[in-house]
Scaffold this active site. Structure first.
Site, PDB file in Angstrom:
ATOM      1  N   GLY A   1     -34.445  69.692  -6.540  1.00 39.24           N
ATOM      2  CA  GLY A   1     -33.269  69.891  -5.705  1.00 39.24           C
ATOM      3  C   GLY A   1     -33.589  69.737  -4.231  1.00 39.24           C
ATOM      4  O   GLY A   1     -33.784  70.728  -3.519  1.00 39.24           O
TER       5      GLY A   1
ATOM      6  N   SER B   1     -32.155  66.565  -2.199  1.00 34.18           N
ATOM      7  CA  SER B   1     -31.060  65.873  -1.514  1.00 34.18           C
ATOM      8  C   SER B   1     -29.781  66.690  -1.518  1.00 34.18           C
ATOM      9  O   SER B   1     -29.521  67.464  -2.439  1.00 34.18           O
ATOM     10  CB  SER B   1     -30.772  64.544  -2.199  1.00 34.18           C
ATOM     11  OG  SER B   1     -31.945  63.808  -2.336  1.00 34.18           O
TER      12      SER B   1
ATOM     13  N   SER C   1     -31.921  64.729 -10.598  1.00 28.67           N
ATOM     14  CA  SER C   1     -32.190  63.958 -11.817  1.00 28.67           C
ATOM     15  C   SER C   1     -32.360  64.896 -12.993  1.00 28.67           C
ATOM     16  O   SER C   1     -33.076  65.892 -12.894  1.00 28.67           O
ATOM     17  CB  SER C   1     -33.470  63.130 -11.667  1.00 28.67           C
ATOM     18  OG  SER C   1     -33.238  62.015 -10.870  1.00 28.67           O
TER      19      SER C   1
ATOM     20  N   GLU D   1     -45.207  61.589  -5.190  1.00 22.31           N
ATOM     21  CA  GLU D   1     -44.123  60.853  -5.849  1.00 22.31           C
ATOM     22  C   GLU D   1     -44.303  59.356  -5.632  1.00 22.31           C
ATOM     23  O   GLU D   1     -44.252  58.560  -6.556  1.00 22.31           O
ATOM     24  CB  GLU D   1     -42.764  61.321  -5.303  1.00 22.31           C
ATOM     25  CG  GLU D   1     -41.583  60.682  -6.000  1.00 22.31           C
ATOM     26  CD  GLU D   1     -40.225  61.264  -5.576  1.00 22.31           C
ATOM     27  OE1 GLU D   1     -40.189  62.129  -4.662  1.00 22.31           O
ATOM     28  OE2 GLU D   1     -39.214  60.851  -6.164  1.00 22.31           O
TER      29      GLU D   1
ATOM     30  N   ASN E   1     -35.392  51.568   0.148  1.00 22.44           N
ATOM     31  CA  ASN E   1     -36.292  50.492   0.545  1.00 22.44           C
ATOM     32  C   ASN E   1     -36.146  50.101   2.012  1.00 22.44           C
ATOM     33  O   ASN E   1     -37.106  49.651   2.631  1.00 22.44           O
ATOM     34  CB  ASN E   1     -36.093  49.282  -0.378  1.00 22.44           C
ATOM     35  CG  ASN E   1     -36.697  49.532  -1.749  1.00 22.44           C
ATOM     36  OD1 ASN E   1     -37.082  50.660  -2.079  1.00 22.44           O
ATOM     37  ND2 ASN E   1     -36.791  48.499  -2.562  1.00 22.44           N
ATOM     38  N   GLU E   2     -34.957  50.290   2.574  1.00 19.79           N
ATOM     39  CA  GLU E   2     -34.810  50.036   4.016  1.00 19.79           C
ATOM     40  C   GLU E   2     -35.712  50.990   4.797  1.00 19.79           C
ATOM     41  O   GLU E   2     -36.366  50.596   5.768  1.00 19.79           O
ATOM     42  CB  GLU E   2     -33.349  50.234   4.447  1.00 19.79           C
ATOM     43  CG  GLU E   2     -32.395  49.147   3.972  1.00 19.79           C
ATOM     44  CD  GLU E   2     -32.013  49.273   2.504  1.00 19.79           C
ATOM     45  OE1 GLU E   2     -32.301  50.337   1.904  1.00 19.79           O
ATOM     46  OE2 GLU E   2     -31.445  48.317   1.945  1.00 19.79           O
TER      47      GLU E   2
HETATM   48  C1  LIG Z   1     -31.095  57.730  -9.650  1.00 25.01           C
HETATM   49  C2  LIG Z   1     -31.408  58.681  -8.534  1.00 25.01           C
HETATM   50  C3  LIG Z   1     -32.180  59.791  -8.796  1.00 25.01           C
HETATM   51  C4  LIG Z   1     -32.430  60.732  -7.799  1.00 25.01           C
HETATM   52  N1  LIG Z   1     -33.115  61.870  -8.118  1.00 25.01           N
HETATM   53  C5  LIG Z   1     -33.206  62.854  -7.189  1.00 25.01           C
HETATM   54  C6  LIG Z   1     -33.722  64.144  -7.529  1.00 25.01           C
HETATM   55  O1  LIG Z   1     -34.103  64.387  -8.678  1.00 25.01           O
HETATM   56  N2  LIG Z   1     -33.748  65.097  -6.600  1.00 25.01           N
HETATM   57  C7  LIG Z   1     -33.332  64.872  -5.320  1.00 25.01           C
HETATM   58  O2  LIG Z   1     -33.421  65.766  -4.508  1.00 25.01           O
HETATM   59  N3  LIG Z   1     -32.846  63.671  -4.946  1.00 25.01           N
HETATM   60  C8  LIG Z   1     -32.754  62.657  -5.851  1.00 25.01           C
HETATM   61  N4  LIG Z   1     -32.192  61.449  -5.508  1.00 25.01           N
HETATM   62  C9  LIG Z   1     -31.652  61.279  -4.161  1.00 25.01           C
HETATM   63  C10 LIG Z   1     -32.377  60.238  -3.315  1.00 25.01           C
HETATM   64  O3  LIG Z   1     -33.545  60.760  -2.826  1.00 25.01           O
HETATM   65  C11 LIG Z   1     -31.402  59.802  -2.209  1.00 25.01           C
HETATM   66  O4  LIG Z   1     -30.377  59.060  -2.845  1.00 25.01           O
HETATM   67  C12 LIG Z   1     -32.068  58.956  -1.176  1.00 25.01           C
HETATM   68  O5  LIG Z   1     -32.885  59.739  -0.370  1.00 25.01           O
HETATM   69  C13 LIG Z   1     -31.049  58.234  -0.280  1.00 25.01           C
HETATM   70  O6  LIG Z   1     -30.124  59.115   0.261  1.00 25.01           O
HETATM   71  P1  LIG Z   1     -28.554  58.874   0.152  1.00 25.01           P
HETATM   72  O7  LIG Z   1     -28.251  58.580  -1.236  1.00 25.01           O
HETATM   73  O8  LIG Z   1     -27.865  59.984   0.805  1.00 25.01           O
HETATM   74  O9  LIG Z   1     -28.319  57.534   0.978  1.00 25.01           O
HETATM   75  P2  LIG Z   1     -28.217  57.392   2.553  1.00 25.01           P
HETATM   76  O10 LIG Z   1     -29.323  58.098   3.192  1.00 25.01           O
HETATM   77  O11 LIG Z   1     -26.849  57.723   2.977  1.00 25.01           O
HETATM   78  O12 LIG Z   1     -28.467  55.841   2.719  1.00 25.01           O
HETATM   79  C14 LIG Z   1     -27.467  54.852   2.514  1.00 25.01           C
HETATM   80  C15 LIG Z   1     -28.014  53.512   2.932  1.00 25.01           C
HETATM   81  O13 LIG Z   1     -28.394  53.547   4.307  1.00 25.01           O
HETATM   82  C16 LIG Z   1     -29.733  53.124   4.477  1.00 25.01           C
HETATM   83  N5  LIG Z   1     -30.389  53.843   5.562  1.00 25.01           N
HETATM   84  C17 LIG Z   1     -30.474  55.186   5.728  1.00 25.01           C
HETATM   85  N6  LIG Z   1     -31.204  55.466   6.815  1.00 25.01           N
HETATM   86  C18 LIG Z   1     -31.609  54.286   7.338  1.00 25.01           C
HETATM   87  C19 LIG Z   1     -32.410  53.919   8.458  1.00 25.01           C
HETATM   88  N7  LIG Z   1     -32.942  54.824   9.251  1.00 25.01           N
HETATM   89  N8  LIG Z   1     -32.619  52.609   8.681  1.00 25.01           N
HETATM   90  C20 LIG Z   1     -32.084  51.672   7.862  1.00 25.01           C
HETATM   91  N9  LIG Z   1     -31.321  51.971   6.798  1.00 25.01           N
HETATM   92  C21 LIG Z   1     -31.096  53.252   6.533  1.00 25.01           C
HETATM   93  C22 LIG Z   1     -30.387  53.442   3.142  1.00 25.01           C
HETATM   94  O14 LIG Z   1     -31.537  52.666   2.969  1.00 25.01           O
HETATM   95  C23 LIG Z   1     -29.281  53.125   2.175  1.00 25.01           C
HETATM   96  O15 LIG Z   1     -29.261  51.769   1.895  1.00 25.01           O
HETATM   97  C24 LIG Z   1     -31.940  60.503  -6.489  1.00 25.01           C
HETATM   98  C25 LIG Z   1     -31.186  59.362  -6.227  1.00 25.01           C
HETATM   99  C26 LIG Z   1     -30.897  58.457  -7.228  1.00 25.01           C
HETATM  100  C27 LIG Z   1     -30.059  57.275  -6.891  1.00 25.01           C
END
Ligand SMILES: Cc1cc2nc3c(=O)[nH]c(=O)nc-3n(C[C@H](O)[C@H](O)[C@H](O)COP(=O)(O)OP(=O)(O)OC[C@H]3O[C@@H](n4cnc5c(N)ncnc54)[C@H](O)[C@@H]3O)c2cc1C
Lengths: 402, 380
Positions: free
Chosen positions: A127, A129, A161, A244, A388-389
């Site tokens: 937990g 995000s 997850s 990780e 990846n960004e």
């Molecule tokens: C299948 C899956 C499993 C997951 N499992 C877990 C889990 O078990 N526990 C947990 O805590 N979290 C989990 N996550 C969360 C994951 O860590 C977040 O989705 C991730 O950190 C991205 O955050 P966000 O989804 O809020 O996207 P955002 O941060 O809102 O990003 C959206 C887009 O903006 C881009 N972006 C953001 N910042 C920048 C920057 N500075 N420069 C350029 N581009 C940028 C990103 O690359 C992305 O393309 C999971 C996510 C997925 C999809």
């Protein structure tokens, strides 16, 4: 540099293969290979089988039950497990929180939590995000306020997850709202059955529910479940995120399994009378990817053998492997769906998540269910574990100081 | 040549966009998906009432004239609105085939019922070994006393779960010539296997086990049948590519405001140059995809069958490739939200995955194009 085969490694690989042949149940392997994510039942059952052999926590120190393998051996083990179709064990426990507990936890925490992870009794979920804190994890807002010998937790996590499978939840909470972002964060262990916790599964695009939102409403967590020191959670997090990325980022063994699967299916599937694999245009595309997988695998092997090396991406190698590995996985799973032709477009229910559906009839070849789910799931691989960004930002900063 | 939409075409596009966006709200779609409803007959009727099923069908065949251009405008609008009803596969495609059989009585009655939206039609031509080639099949038709008996398995039959009548291809058990039949969807011996497609639209296997049809239900045979089917598949492939264009545009239109509103690190995501460039690339793909569809439309109205097919194949290979990329980037820019059913962006990507699978995948299409291209080279 020399490339003579290492006798010890070869022998170890054979030992692992023999073990998998003897102990990995065929049905479990079929489910592991399907492309659907491993369900709770298989994750824990397989962990138990491994534990009997003393192989369930490969990268833990011997005093906590690890097998004292070299990094190379761990990699061989992972690869053989993948190729044999073994289920994925509970990464949250074995890979993420376990090492945090044995590194930073108290003696009581080690005694209380590590055996359950090692033996496949408890399922841990992460937990970190929150709706407003994704890439910018340190802006998290879920709070924990000290009240006597408890913390009272309020807030919300998202993208947990396997949230619906969880017994225990390790989470980041804000314990000092006034401190600088990273400075006020603590690391808690929380029984997911505690009053005030609500787990809401999310519908994923492929029709599964491996992600969940978790809501915390005045949840009382005993202070003995704080890991390390209050407000020092961020440093444990960095340790965990490093693990990780290092252990799961590139997923080279998964890439090899995709290649294996593509070759298998493309030898069966036909266009007219010709097996797909015989088509030069198709085979050339596959060859390009196989060559790339070998280069990724070698990069991982170099890290395993020598750690960080400026001739191998230096400190940025984890990000390099994560970005390139996940993008290659996306192309490979896309090809997997392509080669099953018409059945590649069909929706199949996730029988790993819903064991009740396992005996239902389905249409198409037995390898069809799960391929599309895996492709769609792989879209997420360039988002989770640091998008990846963000990995590319890290590469540019690490290598060039930009 | 006129590369702008005419006033009439503009009207069709605008009314299609208006209807689709009002009819197909995301909330309604979600609840239909949850109920497992792939096809709604009332909605289908409404589409017919708008005159959209007769567009592209010549007037002498009972249609409203116009051309595939008008079909692409409607398909684009429907795909952008994430319509579940399979306009291209169940209206455009079977109408083309039926209209090409003017001598066959039952085909003409069927076409009238299709255009009016009274009956639903599906085309069952594909099998596991077809991969886009309608000639590569194994389903058999054996002669009986007063007609034919059909046996075999058809895959990816869009509308197969609801079709009142099914167009089926089969090889003559004796001569191996290909026959095209029109079969009652509730005929004895037809069973349905499978559920739906990954984008929640209709599609499954139809299994034919000695299904009886009369001689009068044989629409065409041999080279004639193949030519009719191939021409119809070409038209439908271009209309499907227009759907892809609508999906790309839809993905862009939901992603741009999303990254503007979403903040991380205290700033709007849209302030990151890498994301600006990503969206710029998506916009470039949209422009090129639409132009690629126009190249294919140009070939449909000008080129000989072989070149026409090749150019359509090239269009489908290209548009699905860039379409999958552009829509996948919509997901990427949404972060975790992108892979949930609660946001619409992922549906566009899934639609592209299905479009790729329908009527032959990229590999097959590129193969067709390559064959034609190299055949044009002067002999060495
Ligand atoms: C299948 C899956 C499993 C997951 N499992 C877990 C889990 O078990 N526990 C947990 O805590 N979290 C989990 N996550 C969360 C994951 O860590 C977040 O989705 C991730 O950190 C991205 O955050 P966000 O989804 O809020 O996207 P955002 O941060 O809102 O990003 C959206 C887009 O903006 C881009 N972006 C953001 N910042 C920048 C920057 N500075 N420069 C350029 N581009 C940028 C990103 O690359 C992305 O393309 C999971 C996510 C997925 C999809």
């Amino acid at each position: 540099m020399n490339f003579e085969p290492d006798y010890v490694d070869t022998q170890f690989r054979e030992e692992v293969r023999a073990f998998l042949k003897a102990k990995l149940p065929a049905e479990m392997a079929a489910r592991g290979r399907s492309g659907f994510l491993t369900g709770r039942d298989d994750a824990l059952a397989w962990q138990k089988i491994l534990a009997e052999k003393g192989w369930s926590v490969p990268h833990w120190p011997a005093e906590f039950g690890g097998p004292s393998w070299t990094a190379r051996q761990r990699y061989i083990f992972d690869e053989e497990c993948y190729l044999a179709g073994a289920p994925v064990t509970n990464i949250g426990g074995v890979g993420l929180v376990g090492p945090v507990i044995f590194t930073f936890g108290t003696a009581e925490q080690k005694a209380r939590f590590l055996p359950g992870i090692r033996n496949g009794d408890t399922f841990w979920v992460q937990g970190f995000s929150e709706p407003g804190a994704g890439s910018d994890l340190a802006s998290l807002r879920t709070s924990a306020v000290r009240d006597g010998d408890h913390y009272v937790v309020n807030g919300q996590k998202i993208w947990t997850s396997f949230g619906i499978f969880g017994d225990w939840n390790f989470l980041l909470v804000r314990t000092d709202p006034d401190a600088k972002k990273q400075a006020g964060i603590s690391f808690l262990l929380l029984d997911i059955k505690s009053p005030g916790v609500t787990v809401r599964p999310l519908d994923s695009l492929e029709g599964s529910h491996h992600l969940a939102e978790v809501f915390y409403d005045n949840v009382r967590v005993p202070v003995e479940n704080l890991v390390g020191e209050e407000n020092k959670g961020w440093s444990y997090t960095k340790f965990l995120l490093f693990n990780e990325r290092a252990f799961y980022g590139a997923e080279a063994p998964a890439l090899k399994r995709y290649l294996q699967k593509i070759k298998h299916i493309a030898s069966i599937e036909r266009a007219g009378s010709e097996p797909l694999i015989k088509r030069p245009t198709f085979a050339a595309r596959l060859a390009e990817m196989e060559i790339e997988v070998a280069a990724i695998d070698m990069t991982v092997s170099r890290v395993i053998a020598h750690g960080l090396d400026p001739r191998n991406g230096g400190d940025a190698v984890g990000s390099i492997l994560k970005a390139r590995g996940t993008e290659l996985a996306q192309r490979l799973t896309d090809m997997l769906v392509e080669i099953v032709g018409d059945y590649g477009a069909y929706h199949y229910p996730d029988t790993n998540e819903e064991p009740d559906l396992r005996n239902d009839p389905f249409t198409g070849p037995d390898y069809a269910p799960g391929l599309m789910a895996e492709l769609v799931y792989r879209r997420a691989a360039s988002i989770y574990g640091g998008a990846n960004e963000v990995q590319r930002n890290i590469v540019a900063k690490t290598l060039f100081g930009f | 040549m006129e590369l702008q939409l005419s006033d009439e075409q503009k009207l069709i596009l605008e009314s299609a966009e208006r209807f689709a966006s009002e009819k197909y709200t995301f909330a309604d779609r979600r609840s239909r998906v949850t109920r497992g409803e792939t096809f709604n007959r009332d909605t289908w009727r409404q589409l017919a009432d708008l005159g959209w099923f007769g567009i592209g069908v010549p007037e002498e065949a009972g249609g409203f004239g116009a051309s595939t251009i008008e079909n692409t405008l409607i398909a684009e609008a429907l795909a952008k609105a994430q319509a579940l009803e399979p306009y291209t596969m169940c209206a455009v495609l079977p109408a083309r085939i039926l209209a090409a059989c003017p001598e066959v009585e039952c085909a003409q009655a069927a076409l009238a019922a299709l255009i009016a939206g009274e009956q639903v039609f599906a085309l069952a031509y594909s099998e596991t070994i077809s991969r886009g080639d309608p000639a590569a099949i194994t389903t058999r038709a054996s002669k009986t006393a007063d007609g034919w008996a059909i046996s075999g398995r058809k895959t990816l039959v869009v509308g197969g779960d609801v079709a009142d009548q099914v167009l089926v291809t089969a090889l003559d058990a004796e001569t191996s010539a290909l026959h095209l039949f029109l079969v009652d969807g509730s005929a004895k011996g037809i069973s349905r296997e499978g559920d739906k497609l990954v984008d929640w639209t209709s599609g499954l296997d139809l299994v034919f086990d000695g299904v009886q049809v009369t001689e009068g239900e044989r629409l065409a045979s041999g080279d004639d049948a193949l030519a009719i089917i191939r021409a119809a598949l070409d038209d439908a492939a271009v209309v499907l590519c227009a759907e892809a264009v609508g999906a790309i545009e839809g993905a862009i239109e939901v992603t741009a405001p999303y990254i503007k509103e979403r903040h991380q690190y205290g700033v709007s995501l849209s302030s990151f140059q890498v994301l600006q460039h990503r969206m710029a690339d998506m916009a470039m793909e949209l422009v090129l995809a639409r132009s690629a569809v126009m190249c294919a439309l140009h070939a449909l109205s000008n080129a000989e069958p072989v070149e026409r097919s090749a150019r359509v194949a090239g269009c489908k290979a290209y548009v699905t490739r860039i379409g999958k990329w552009a829509t996948s980037q919509g997901i990427q820019l949404h972060g975790g939200y992108g892979i949930t059913e609660e946001y619409s962006v992922g549906q566009y990507y899934k639609r592209l995955l299905v479009i790729d699978a329908l009527l032959g995948r990229q590999d097959f299409q590129l193969g067709r194009y390559t064959e034609w291209m190299t055949a044009q080279l002067p002999a060495a």
